[in-house]
Design a protein around this motif. Structure first.
Motif, PDB file in Angstrom:
ATOM      1  N   ILE A   1       6.878   7.867   8.303  1.00  0.00           N
ATOM      2  CA  ILE A   1       8.027   6.997   8.517  1.00  0.00           C
ATOM      3  C   ILE A   1       7.594   5.544   8.586  1.00  0.00           C
ATOM      4  O   ILE A   1       8.134   4.664   7.916  1.00  0.00           O
ATOM      5  CB  ILE A   1       8.749   7.393   9.814  1.00  0.00           C
ATOM      6  N   VAL A   2       6.604   5.273   9.397  1.00  0.00           N
ATOM      7  CA  VAL A   2       6.166   3.899   9.628  1.00  0.00           C
ATOM      8  C   VAL A   2       5.697   3.235   8.349  1.00  0.00           C
ATOM      9  O   VAL A   2       6.149   2.147   7.981  1.00  0.00           O
ATOM     10  CB  VAL A   2       5.019   3.881  10.659  1.00  0.00           C
ATOM     11  N   LEU A   3       4.798   3.888   7.652  1.00  0.00           N
ATOM     12  CA  LEU A   3       4.173   3.242   6.507  1.00  0.00           C
ATOM     13  C   LEU A   3       5.122   3.112   5.329  1.00  0.00           C
ATOM     14  O   LEU A   3       5.058   2.153   4.582  1.00  0.00           O
ATOM     15  CB  LEU A   3       2.925   4.022   6.104  1.00  0.00           C
ATOM     16  N   ALA A   4       6.047   4.053   5.197  1.00  0.00           N
ATOM     17  CA  ALA A   4       6.993   3.949   4.097  1.00  0.00           C
ATOM     18  C   ALA A   4       7.871   2.716   4.254  1.00  0.00           C
ATOM     19  O   ALA A   4       8.279   2.095   3.285  1.00  0.00           O
ATOM     20  CB  ALA A   4       7.856   5.198   4.026  1.00  0.00           C
ATOM     21  N   LEU A   5       8.138   2.330   5.470  1.00  0.00           N
ATOM     22  CA  LEU A   5       8.997   1.182   5.718  1.00  0.00           C
ATOM     23  C   LEU A   5       8.401  -0.109   5.191  1.00  0.00           C
ATOM     24  O   LEU A   5       9.093  -0.934   4.607  1.00  0.00           O
ATOM     25  CB  LEU A   5       9.256   1.039   7.224  1.00  0.00           C
ATOM     26  N   PHE A   6       7.095  -0.317   5.397  1.00  0.00           N
ATOM     27  CA  PHE A   6       6.548  -1.604   4.995  1.00  0.00           C
ATOM     28  C   PHE A   6       5.853  -1.581   3.650  1.00  0.00           C
ATOM     29  O   PHE A   6       5.831  -2.582   2.942  1.00  0.00           O
ATOM     30  CB  PHE A   6       5.596  -2.168   6.064  1.00  0.00           C
ATOM     31  N   ALA A   7       5.289  -0.456   3.255  1.00  0.00           N
ATOM     32  CA  ALA A   7       4.584  -0.439   1.978  1.00  0.00           C
ATOM     33  C   ALA A   7       5.542  -0.533   0.799  1.00  0.00           C
ATOM     34  O   ALA A   7       5.140  -0.879  -0.297  1.00  0.00           O
ATOM     35  CB  ALA A   7       3.738   0.818   1.846  1.00  0.00           C
ATOM     36  N   LEU A   8       6.826  -0.249   1.037  1.00  0.00           N
ATOM     37  CA  LEU A   8       7.807  -0.424  -0.017  1.00  0.00           C
ATOM     38  C   LEU A   8       7.860  -1.872  -0.496  1.00  0.00           C
ATOM     39  O   LEU A   8       8.294  -2.166  -1.604  1.00  0.00           O
ATOM     40  CB  LEU A   8       9.193  -0.010   0.500  1.00  0.00           C
ATOM     41  N   PHE A   9       7.399  -2.785   0.338  1.00  0.00           N
ATOM     42  CA  PHE A   9       7.495  -4.192   0.008  1.00  0.00           C
ATOM     43  C   PHE A   9       6.220  -4.734  -0.647  1.00  0.00           C
ATOM     44  O   PHE A   9       6.140  -5.921  -0.935  1.00  0.00           O
ATOM     45  CB  PHE A   9       7.757  -5.005   1.274  1.00  0.00           C
ATOM     46  N   THR A  10       5.232  -3.907  -0.875  1.00  0.00           N
ATOM     47  CA  THR A  10       3.967  -4.423  -1.359  1.00  0.00           C
ATOM     48  C   THR A  10       3.907  -4.569  -2.870  1.00  0.00           C
ATOM     49  O   THR A  10       2.898  -4.981  -3.408  1.00  0.00           O
ATOM     50  CB  THR A  10       2.804  -3.516  -0.919  1.00  0.00           C
TER      51      THR A  10
ATOM     52  N   GLU B   1       0.670   3.777 -12.784  1.00  0.00           N
ATOM     53  CA  GLU B   1       0.125   5.114 -12.560  1.00  0.00           C
ATOM     54  C   GLU B   1      -1.096   5.000 -11.666  1.00  0.00           C
ATOM     55  O   GLU B   1      -1.923   4.114 -11.829  1.00  0.00           O
ATOM     56  CB  GLU B   1      -0.254   5.760 -13.895  1.00  0.00           C
ATOM     57  N   LEU B   2      -1.190   5.885 -10.691  1.00  0.00           N
ATOM     58  CA  LEU B   2      -2.336   5.889  -9.791  1.00  0.00           C
ATOM     59  C   LEU B   2      -3.591   6.220 -10.578  1.00  0.00           C
ATOM     60  O   LEU B   2      -3.659   7.227 -11.281  1.00  0.00           O
ATOM     61  CB  LEU B   2      -2.121   6.913  -8.676  1.00  0.00           C
ATOM     62  N   LYS B   3      -4.604   5.388 -10.444  1.00  0.00           N
ATOM     63  CA  LYS B   3      -5.847   5.577 -11.186  1.00  0.00           C
ATOM     64  C   LYS B   3      -6.862   6.349 -10.351  1.00  0.00           C
ATOM     65  O   LYS B   3      -6.869   6.278  -9.121  1.00  0.00           O
ATOM     66  CB  LYS B   3      -6.412   4.213 -11.609  1.00  0.00           C
TER      67      LYS B   3
ATOM     68  N   GLY C   1       4.806   2.318  -7.619  1.00  0.00           N
ATOM     69  CA  GLY C   1       3.609   2.236  -6.780  1.00  0.00           C
ATOM     70  C   GLY C   1       3.870   1.708  -5.386  1.00  0.00           C
ATOM     71  O   GLY C   1       2.965   1.181  -4.742  1.00  0.00           O
ATOM     72  N   PHE C   2       5.109   1.837  -4.896  1.00  0.00           N
ATOM     73  CA  PHE C   2       5.399   1.422  -3.531  1.00  0.00           C
ATOM     74  C   PHE C   2       4.559   2.209  -2.528  1.00  0.00           C
ATOM     75  O   PHE C   2       4.167   1.701  -1.485  1.00  0.00           O
ATOM     76  CB  PHE C   2       6.880   1.628  -3.217  1.00  0.00           C
ATOM     77  N   MET C   3       4.302   3.457  -2.852  1.00  0.00           N
ATOM     78  CA  MET C   3       3.530   4.307  -1.957  1.00  0.00           C
ATOM     79  C   MET C   3       2.853   5.408  -2.758  1.00  0.00           C
ATOM     80  O   MET C   3       3.514   6.204  -3.417  1.00  0.00           O
ATOM     81  CB  MET C   3       4.458   4.942  -0.912  1.00  0.00           C
ATOM     82  N   TRP C   4       1.513   5.455  -2.699  1.00  0.00           N
ATOM     83  CA  TRP C   4       0.776   6.501  -3.405  1.00  0.00           C
ATOM     84  C   TRP C   4       0.341   7.614  -2.457  1.00  0.00           C
ATOM     85  O   TRP C   4       0.411   8.797  -2.805  1.00  0.00           O
ATOM     86  CB  TRP C   4      -0.461   5.919  -4.071  1.00  0.00           C
ATOM     87  N   ARG C   5      -0.162   7.245  -1.284  1.00  0.00           N
ATOM     88  CA  ARG C   5      -0.679   8.231  -0.336  1.00  0.00           C
ATOM     89  C   ARG C   5      -0.394   7.782   1.101  1.00  0.00           C
ATOM     90  O   ARG C   5      -0.278   6.586   1.384  1.00  0.00           O
ATOM     91  CB  ARG C   5      -2.206   8.398  -0.487  1.00  0.00           C
ATOM     92  N   LEU C   6      -0.308   8.759   2.009  1.00  0.00           N
ATOM     93  CA  LEU C   6      -0.142   8.508   3.435  1.00  0.00           C
ATOM     94  C   LEU C   6      -1.121   9.371   4.215  1.00  0.00           C
ATOM     95  O   LEU C   6      -1.340  10.535   3.870  1.00  0.00           O
ATOM     96  CB  LEU C   6       1.280   8.850   3.886  1.00  0.00           C
TER      97      LEU C   6
ATOM     98  N   SER D   1      -0.982   1.743  -1.533  1.00  0.00           N
ATOM     99  CA  SER D   1       0.052   1.270  -2.446  1.00  0.00           C
ATOM    100  C   SER D   1      -0.616   0.518  -3.599  1.00  0.00           C
ATOM    101  O   SER D   1      -1.813   0.248  -3.570  1.00  0.00           O
ATOM    102  CB  SER D   1       1.030   0.342  -1.718  1.00  0.00           C
ATOM    103  N   ARG D   2       0.165   0.159  -4.590  1.00  0.00           N
ATOM    104  CA  ARG D   2      -0.371  -0.652  -5.677  1.00  0.00           C
ATOM    105  C   ARG D   2      -0.659  -2.049  -5.144  1.00  0.00           C
ATOM    106  O   ARG D   2      -0.138  -2.465  -4.109  1.00  0.00           O
ATOM    107  CB  ARG D   2       0.598  -0.726  -6.851  1.00  0.00           C
ATOM    108  N   ASP D   3      -1.481  -2.776  -5.857  1.00  0.00           N
ATOM    109  CA  ASP D   3      -1.815  -4.143  -5.452  1.00  0.00           C
ATOM    110  C   ASP D   3      -0.654  -5.086  -5.777  1.00  0.00           C
ATOM    111  O   ASP D   3       0.247  -4.744  -6.558  1.00  0.00           O
ATOM    112  CB  ASP D   3      -3.082  -4.602  -6.179  1.00  0.00           C
ATOM    113  N   VAL D   4      -0.687  -6.239  -5.156  1.00  0.00           N
ATOM    114  CA  VAL D   4       0.303  -7.277  -5.424  1.00  0.00           C
ATOM    115  C   VAL D   4      -0.285  -8.244  -6.449  1.00  0.00           C
ATOM    116  O   VAL D   4      -1.400  -8.743  -6.256  1.00  0.00           O
ATOM    117  CB  VAL D   4       0.654  -8.046  -4.136  1.00  0.00           C
TER     118      VAL D   4
END
Length: 300
Positions: free
Chosen positions: A36-45, A54-56, A230-235, A258-261
């Motif tokens: 829950i926590v990480l999905a909230l902020f990593a969506l913005f990365t 695609e996750l490499k 790539g908002f979220m790849w792994r938790l 997450s993916r890089d900015v």
């Protein structure tokens, strides 16, 4: 002040966590708080109008290395360390006991950049007075009610089964910012382990995450795993539960990949990434405390 007995449990926790670390790559575990926590902020990365990615393999390998190292951190604290990180600073523990929700950045105190990605690593603690660990678990393992407890971030949730202290569940996480709606469908597994009657911990990771394209629209579709914006790849997370001081401390460290900015957008995105996770973690811990207290009051 921290209980003197808490120091005796640190070594046992470290020993067990080290064993779990050896299997981090091959055994995926889930987290009721970290997801829950990480999905909230990593969506913005990632930028709002980013192209699909695609996750490499290299990114995933570096993530696995980071998680493995994070699991070994308790060993570096040395024998006799307290069970909770917050207990290492008595003033912090006193503040938590007084009702403050404390959040801090973990790792090397800044976001870790890996090949084509970012790793976010945050921790926090909340004290829930006049309850037991059983009361906390009655909420933490009640996955069918997550959409009520953690709304609006959790749109849907349901338990997928339990086997002893191992749980699996699914969640649909949704975050709306201006004209952008980011949605993530995920499956998770959680394993709880008991040190003794007053000390538990969980070691967790997502098992499947899929971005939802066009959420709420007629052409909405769920993308394959490891593809999309790539908002979220792994938790991944681990959580400590200590029953003492007339209540329960819940301390969680949550990590996300997450993916890089893109460099040209970092000036815009970085301030959000630096502040949103702290607020999101605090809000999640607060909602957890509220839900536990409410359920315990009905029991009484």
């Amino acid at each position: 002040m921290a209980s003197n007995n808490s120091e005796n449990y640190g070594t046992e926790f470290e020993r067990r966590l080290t064993r779990k670390a050896e299997a981090v790559v091959s055994h995926a575990r889930g987290s009721y708080l970290g997801a829950i926590v990480l999905a909230l902020f990593a969506l913005f990365t990632a930028p709002a109008r980013s192209n699909a990615s695609e996750l490499k393999e290299q990114t995933l390998a570096e993530w696995n290395d980071y998680v493995h190292s994070a699991c070994l951190r308790p060993e570096e604290r040395g024998p006799g360390s307290p069970f909770l990180r917050v207990s290492e600073v008595p003033e912090r523990r006193d503040r938590a006991r007084a009702g403050e929700i404390i959040v801090w950045r973990e790792g090397d105190r800044e976001r870790a950049r890996v090949s084509h990605g970012l790793i976010h690593d945050w921790a926090g603690v909340v004290f829930i007075p006049k309850v037991t660990i059983a009361d906390v678990f009655a909420v933490a393992r009640d996955y069918d009610h997550y959409a009520e407890i953690y709304k609006p971030a959790v749109s849907e949730a349901r338990g997928r089964g339990s086997e002893g202290d191992d749980d699996s569940f699914s969640m649909l996480l949704v975050q709306k910012v201006l004209f952008v709606t980011a949605a993530l469908q995920g499956e998770y597994e959680t394993q709880f382990s008991q040190v003794d009657a007053k000390h538990w911990y969980s070691i967790s990771q997502s098992t499947r995450l899929q971005a939802v394209e066009g959420f709420g629209q007629a052409d909405m579709r769920v993308l394959p795993p490891d593809r999309g914006p790539g908002f979220m790849w792994r938790l991944y997370s681990f959580t400590r539960f200590e029953e003492s001081d007339g209540g329960v401390y819940v301390e969680v460290e949550a990590m996300a990949l997450s993916r890089d900015v893109p460099t040209m957008l970092r000036w815009l995105v970085d301030p959000v990434v630096d502040h949103l996770p702290k607020d999101s973690l605090r809000e999640t811990l607060e909602k957890t405390r509220n839900a536990v207290l409410e359920k315990a009051s009905h029991r009484d």
